[in-house]
Design an enzyme around this catalytic site. Structure first.
Site, PDB file in Angstrom:
ATOM      1  N   LYS A  67      51.106 -12.425  -5.754  1.00 19.45           N
ATOM      2  CA  LYS A  67      52.465 -12.951  -5.920  1.00 19.45           C
ATOM      3  C   LYS A  67      52.474 -13.819  -7.168  1.00 19.45           C
ATOM      4  CE  LYS A  67      56.073 -15.534  -3.368  1.00 19.45           C
ATOM      5  NZ  LYS A  67      56.440 -16.189  -2.103  1.00 19.45           N
TER       6      LYS A  67
ATOM      7  N   SER B   4      60.718 -14.943   0.344  1.00 18.58           N
ATOM      8  CA  SER B   4      60.652 -14.822  -1.105  1.00 18.58           C
ATOM      9  C   SER B   4      59.579 -13.870  -1.603  1.00 18.58           C
ATOM     10  CB  SER B   4      60.383 -16.202  -1.695  1.00 18.58           C
ATOM     11  OG  SER B   4      59.086 -16.634  -1.332  1.00 18.58           O
TER      12      SER B   4
ATOM     13  N   SER C  25      58.553 -16.755   4.199  1.00 21.11           N
ATOM     14  CA  SER C  25      58.499 -15.916   3.002  1.00 21.11           C
ATOM     15  C   SER C  25      57.423 -14.835   3.001  1.00 21.11           C
ATOM     16  CB  SER C  25      58.319 -16.786   1.758  1.00 21.11           C
ATOM     17  OG  SER C  25      59.546 -17.360   1.395  1.00 21.11           O
TER      18      SER C  25
END
Lengths: 483, 484
Positions: free
Chosen positions: B76, B151, B175
């Site tokens: 990420k 997210s 997330s």
């Protein structure tokens, strides 16, 4: 109307840890800009603070030295504000749960009196960087070497009643932190900085007046002057029917006046909250006790010991113990010479004057404790007089060997040969007919005073090297024989 | 080859069925061909990946290869990568190249994994749809008109689209779990402090926690075994030895007590999702588990408490982005104030600004007690709910998200509707507990996630519980249709 000045001080002391409070970067002063700032100090994304245990140890030492409560569970908070030399946009500090709680400290004033000043609390925090406003063509440069240097902020109660008391308190703080070895205390490098909260009220009033905070006072002299001038400003203002506003003011040393900073800066809402990157720091009783056991002798204890063991006056003992380096120097001289009182006089007299003149600290003294002790030993055994000793001291200050070498090289050895002194006395009496006549005609109680003239002449003749006790005795005998 | 799980890749590499360079090249090609439609990557580091793969092959040949040697993964874009741009999904950090690796990144390097690049995410991890990214929204591989959740939308979509077998992700309020649920993948948020936060760009420090997204519980266990560590660079990281999370996967779950909170099946839950969760619970009963109804009475306070605490912390965490030292700086600032106002005004997106404002407000003088302090009190109550519940049960199960993947733009106009997508996941973060999501069927032809919440540091048991479900079901093997 009689006014009373009320002063509280906030003192920031840089701790002399090797590395910063939340990172491994060095804290050494004077490096090229931004060479001692790591990713944490630069607040690079994703970096995290890790507390430096040494900073806690130092803060606890300070707390114990101030007879203060130790915060067994202290919490770091974030103080939020934007400034270019504050990389994270917040300062990591303590608010609700500081490492050091309430305490008290004794201060000594020049008139010999003492007073207790209460400590509100002291907390650990990180220093900011520096903004450099010169040499950048209308822009500012940022140096983050200082960012993250550990500080303790020491907040007093408003217990001081004059600029002199404020200075005495600050000197005491300076003395304690340098005794503990937790700070170099160097005000010129900003290792010890002070903000003063000053208000005035009519004598006898209970309620405190509105205070002004004077920022960033960086020398004992400026603190004294700034407080005096600010107090007077407030008195004048009130006497002219005005009102003191609570605000932050800056001291301008060139003009010897305080000036208001913009009120916007005062109206900051810092939005404190506990720092989620740092866990509360819990100290065990055992940890605190170990530190307590390792504390060095502190100024008050040393002062009392000097009075008792060396037979010094309270004033002398206090003077000698204000700085640990001075106290250590004195003790060496006293031990090696075996003459503590002479040692005290010399350290506070000739040596202090020399250091003052050459703007040197005692650590860099041109005359070592050993050399000074050697000199005092020669006074004691009558090799030289105190007057000649001063000459020898000056020569030693130039680095020309120890007392014996100087006395030898310059032929300054005291004349204690009875025959030689008798001859000098005879010569002076023979050359001073008028003075001898006066002496004979004077009332007996006036005579001792009149001997000074003859002694002076004899000393002059001997270039100061004649043994003064012997001169006095021989001279008196000879003069009295003429009666 | 892209259908292989991490466990299968590890086996294939060791048995010389294929090389790391082969599978790495295959996935890089696949990313190049397909990711235009998903937008799951912000940065692809092809050359570096191939170099790492070649080095991994050499180590594999030598026979002393570490655990994940040669296995392709992606990080990420919240994890700092030395020499590789780390944007956190923001214009603010579009030019930011860190000179250090996050501990998580370093752990995977040490384990020999090969990073293909950096995955897309909501800006500064603030969002539940991956629409707030400066690099554009991520599309859900199951339906390109729908969001993948957020997210960690890029991390989830990349796994769902079989561009990479596993990704790192982070979870502040859901997330990892919510995008895993919306994309039919398996995601795990560990106990707070189990995975180091060093180098993981902070959103809300007391809630942020890194974790893996993969296709199976076994793969998640393999990844967590690498990710989890103690770390002197993160004071909040737990000082516990690391463990092999695959060791207990095969344990029987006979007699397992599953807590089912009544509060998680009320109003707001899509009925088809509710049905899938009930079916999964029945399946667990068949595996020998016992269902126990429990109550988490303060559940409804989780979202409001979270939306005070998280923005409050974020408001301070994001102050460092001031245009002074790195990141975006506005053109020709007139003075300091202008530099701050325009750098931050132009560098941050809408959602980030909204949360900075909310957080600053909650902390400001006169409101602190009413908001921040009150929220912290609520947080303690929520934590106590779980502590009480875990006296009675071993794990807690329920839906991960109340709705399946929604359409792009559907909830943009209504931040509160968006926030409510995390209604079941947020409490876990507030309590600091581990949570995971695994696929348990479909609702409206879209994946449904089953959430498992475990007790502190009970990740091994959760993974065991999830693995046993996956041994008895095939939902996790369903591939997104567009990925074929």
């Amino acid at each position: 109307m009689e006014w009373e000045v009320v002063i509280g001080l906030e003192v920031h002391v840089q701790l002399s840890t090797q590395s910063k409070i939340f990172s491994g970067a060095s804290t050494a002063f004077g490096a090229e800009p931004n060479t001692q700032a790591c990713a944490v100090d630069l607040a690079m994304p994703g970096t995290l603070p890790v507390p430096n245990e040494e900073a806690f140890r130092y803060a606890v030492m300070f707390g114990l030295a101030m007879n203060a409560e130790i915060g067994k569970r202290s919490v770091f908070e974030r103080k939020n504000y934007f400034y270019p030399d504050l990389p994270k946009g917040y300062q990591t500090t303590q608010l609700e749960k500081p490492i050091v709680g309430a305490g008290k400290v004794e201060i000594h004033l020049e008139d010999g009196s003492s007073k207790t000043v209460r400590l509100h609390h002291a907390h650990l925090e990180e220093d900011a960087g520096k903004s450099l406003h010169e040499d950048f063509h209308g822009m500012s440069g940022i140096d983050l070497n200082r960012a993250g240097t550990p500080l303790i902020e020491i907040v007093s109660e408003p217990d001081m009643r004059s600029a002199a008391e404020a200075v005495a308190y600050l000197k005491k703080i300076h003395s304690i932190v340098t005794y503990l070895g937790i700070s170099d205390g160097d005000m010129s490098q900003g290792s010890l900085r002070c903000d003063a909260n000053v208000s005035v009220r009519l004598k006898g009033e209970e309620e405190l007046g509105t205070r002004a905070e004077i920022k960033n006072l960086n020398s004992f002299r400026f603190i004294e002057k700034a407080i005096k001038v600010e107090a007077q400003r407030q008195i004048d203002l009130i006497e002219d029917g005005g009102k003191v506003v609570q605000e932050t003011r800056l001291y301008d040393s060139d003009k010897n006046e305080t000036r208001s900073m913009r009120s916007k800066e005062v109206a900051n809402d810092y939005r404190y909250f506990p720092c989620p990157d740092l866990l509360p720091v819990v100290l065990t009783d055992e940890y605190v006790d170990i530190i307590r056991g390792e504390l060095p002798e502190l100024p008050d204890a040393k002062c009392a010991r000097f009075e008792k063991d060396y037979g010094l006056s309270a004033y002398d003992a206090d003077q000698l113990t204000q700085e640990r380096a001075t106290a250590d120097y004195f003790e060496q001289v006293a031990a090696k010479s075996g003459e503590p009182k002479l040692a005290a006089n010399w350290v506070m007299g000739e040596l202090a004057a020399l250091l003052n003149r050459e703007e040197k600290s005692i650590a860099d003294s041109p005359v070592s404790a050993e050399h000074l002790a050697g000199l005092i030993a020669r006074i004691k055994d009558n090799t030289i007089s105190s007057k000649i000793a001063k000459q020898v001291f000056e020569v030693m200050a130039n680095g020309d060997g120890d007392a014996d070498a100087v006395i030898e090289a310059k032929g300054l050895k005291q004349v204690s040969d009875t025959g030689a002194i008798e001859k000098m006395v005879d010569d002076v009496i023979a050359a001073s007919g008028a003075q001898v006549e006066n002496y004979r005609n004077a009332a007996p109680d006036k005579r001792p005073k009149m001997m000074g003239y003859f002694v002076g002449q004899i000393m002059k003749a001997s270039k100061g090297q004649a043994n003064p006790q012997m001169i006095n005795k021989i001279l008196k005998d000879k003069l009295d024989a003429l009666l | 080859m892209h259908q292989l799980t991490i466990a299968e890749i590890i086996r294939g590499l060791r048995e010389k069925q294929f090389s790391s360079v082969e599978i790495t090249s295959h996935l890089l090609e696949r990313i190049q061909q397909l990711d235009g439609q998903y937008n799951s990557f912000i940065t692809v580091t092809g050359e570096q990946a191939l170099r790492e793969a070649a080095a991994a092959d050499a180590r594999l040949a030598e026979g002393n290869a570490p655990a994940m040697c040669g296995v392709p993964i992606a990080h990420k874009d919240i994890f700092c990568t030395n020499g590789v741009r780390t944007s956190c999904g923001s214009k603010m950090l579009d030019n930011f190249v860190p000179p250090y690796d996050a501990t998580v990144v370093d752990n995977f390097l040490q384990a020999g994994a090969v990073s293909l690049g950096k995955t897309n995410m909501d800006e500064f991890a603030m969002g539940s749809s991956n629409e707030s990214s400066y690099y554009g929204p991520v599309k859900n591989p199951w339906d390109l008109e729908r969001v993948p959740g957020g997210s960690s939308g890029g991390s989830a979509a990349a796994v769902a689209a079989q561009l990479v077998p596993g990704t790192t992700a982070s979870d502040t309020g859901g997330s990892i779990r919510q995008p895993a649920a919306l994309t039919g993948t398996t995601g795990l948020k560990p106990t707070y402090g189990r995975v180091s936060r060093w180098g993981m760009i902070a959103f809300a420090s007391s809630l942020d926690q890194g974790g893996p997204i993969a296709r199976t519980a076994e793969d998640a266990a393999l990844m967590l075994s690498v990710m989890a560590s103690s770390d002197k660079k993160d004071s909040t990281c737990l000082d516990r030895p690391t463990q092999d999370y695959t060791a207990n996967l095969k344990d029987s779950i006979q007699g397992l007590k599953i807590g089912v909170p009544k509060e998680y099946f009320g109003e707001g839950l899509d009925s088809e999702i509710g049905a899938r969760i009930q079916e999964a619970l029945r399946a667990y009963e068949k595996l020998g588990a016992e269902l126990v109804e429990i109550s988490l009475p303060h559940s409804k306070l989780a979202v409001p408490a979270y939306y005070v605490i998280a923005p409050a912390e974020a408001s301070a965490n994001l102050s460092r982005f001031d245009g002074v030292r790195y990141g975006y700086r506005c053109e020709n600032p007139a003075d300091l104030r202008d530099l701050y106002m325009r750098s931050r005004g132009e560098g941050f997106g809408e959602e980030v600004k909204r949360r900075i404002l909310v957080g600053s407000y909650a902390l400001s003088a006169g409101y602190y007690d009413a908001y921040y302090n009150k929220a912290q009190q609520v947080r303690r109550l929520i934590k106590q709910d779980f502590v009480d519940a875990f006296q009675k049960v071993d794990v807690i199960m329920g839906p991960t998200a109340p709705n399946p993947a929604f359409k792009l733009g559907e909830k943009n106009a209504d931040p509160v509707a968006m926030y409510l997508e995390d209604i079941y996941t947020i409490a876990t973060n507030l309590a600091g507990l581990p949570g995971m999501s695994l696929p348990c069927g479909f609702a409206h032809n879209l994946p449904v996630g089953l959430q498992i919440t475990g007790n502190y540091l009970d990740e091994a048991r959760m993974l065991n519980v999830a693995h046993q479900f996956q041994q008895a079901s095939d939902w996790h093997t369903k591939a997104a249709p567009v990925a074929e």
